[in-house]
Design a protein around this motif. Sequence first.
Motif, PDB file in Angstrom:
ATOM      1  N   GLN A  29       0.825  -1.208   0.000  1.00 36.12           N
ATOM      2  CA  GLN A  29       0.000   0.000   0.000  1.00 36.12           C
ATOM      3  C   GLN A  29       0.862   1.262   0.000  1.00 36.12           C
ATOM      4  N   LEU A  39      -6.485   0.341   2.823  1.00 31.42           N
ATOM      5  CA  LEU A  39      -6.215  -0.942   3.474  1.00 31.42           C
ATOM      6  C   LEU A  39      -7.380  -1.238   4.423  1.00 31.42           C
ATOM      7  N   ALA A  43      -5.917  -5.051   0.424  1.00 30.92           N
ATOM      8  CA  ALA A  43      -5.303  -3.841  -0.104  1.00 30.92           C
ATOM      9  C   ALA A  43      -6.009  -3.486  -1.394  1.00 30.92           C
TER      10      ALA A  43
END
Length: 406
Positions: A18, A382, A402
Amino acid sequence: MKKTARILLLGMFFISLQVMYSQGSPDYKGGFKIKFGDDGKKYLRLISWAQIQASYNNDAPATSSKTSINLRRARVLMFSQINDKFLILTHFGLNSLNSNTMNPVGKGDGAQLFFHDVWAQYSISKNHAIGGGLHYFNGISRLNNQSTLNFMTLDNNRQSWATIGLTDQFARHIGVFMKGKFGRLQYRLAINDAITNGLDARTPVANGEIAYGGKRLLGSKDAGKAYAGYFEYNFKDQESNFLPFKVGTYIGGKEVFNIGAGFFMHPNGSVLMENGNLVGQDVSIFAVDAFYDSPLGDDGSAITAYATYQSNDYGKNYMYSAYGTGSMIYSHVGYVFAGDKTKTRYQPYVSYGSNSYDATSNNRNILGLGINAYMSGHNSKLTLEYKNQDYVTSTSTLTLQAMIYL
């Protein structure tokens, strides 16, 4: 100890993914749009997104791993117009690609791209349009029209997609639609051809189960058409109805309060056996819902809340997979902590749904507890969610996802 280590390693992997992709996203201003002409009326707009999940299921069979990796969604959506009267939209991708659905050379059913939407529409006035094709202008409720780009929860409430695979292709029908608004009242209506080869492939027998297969068993004359609609009144900020996809949470970007009601009707959609004859049963699903999303001040805090009641009639004592004649209540609520909007923001949430069925005394109760970390709104997000389903037996899953969309 090994189980905990696995979860921590998976979490570190997704967090690193991420952070790696989140750079530049705070400047996202509508994504990739190619304009043909200075007035902006001719354009091609492209959107792409991916959702990758790691799950831990303590109730997995002894022969199966308790952890798994899943490409939940990989999609591309594009739409274009030559002027403000005409629009065409194309949406393709795949879902739930994992080690069990992969194919050595990418040719298996689970590994294939397919069209989610392909429709064309014509604006008959500033606020009203008609169109047709493989479309997502559904009825019933907000969640039956939910966008997969901006869920608040990890995923949609499964029972809200009340016809998926039974009469449509992945929540999309082939049909014609009309959509628009009268002031603050928005509407969408559709007349669709029901799918012939739906998921419920059962054939009714004497004193046996009812099956959702009216078009397959009775023919298109008696069971070929399905009808849907959804209406909502916007009390605060008005939401866009340019596309059919409903926003899950604005993270405080708007002050929205909507009340909605919708329906789905499929005459002779289900079939049972009576006195040696196949007899059609009308399918009718109705829902009312309410959605609220608002900032709580100037500090970045915000609330999102949703609630719905849905009445499901698939025919007498119908039961198949996640579907059943009965009723459903569902709600979720989330809170965004105060903080700088240009930095990571956190949103814990809770969801709860209870489904009752005429065919059994067992209710399906589903509790979800989760938290979103927004690195750049929904463009880089997330999500960690714990979900427990209590239906005959109790099952629990912990999932980390994610998501990136551009």
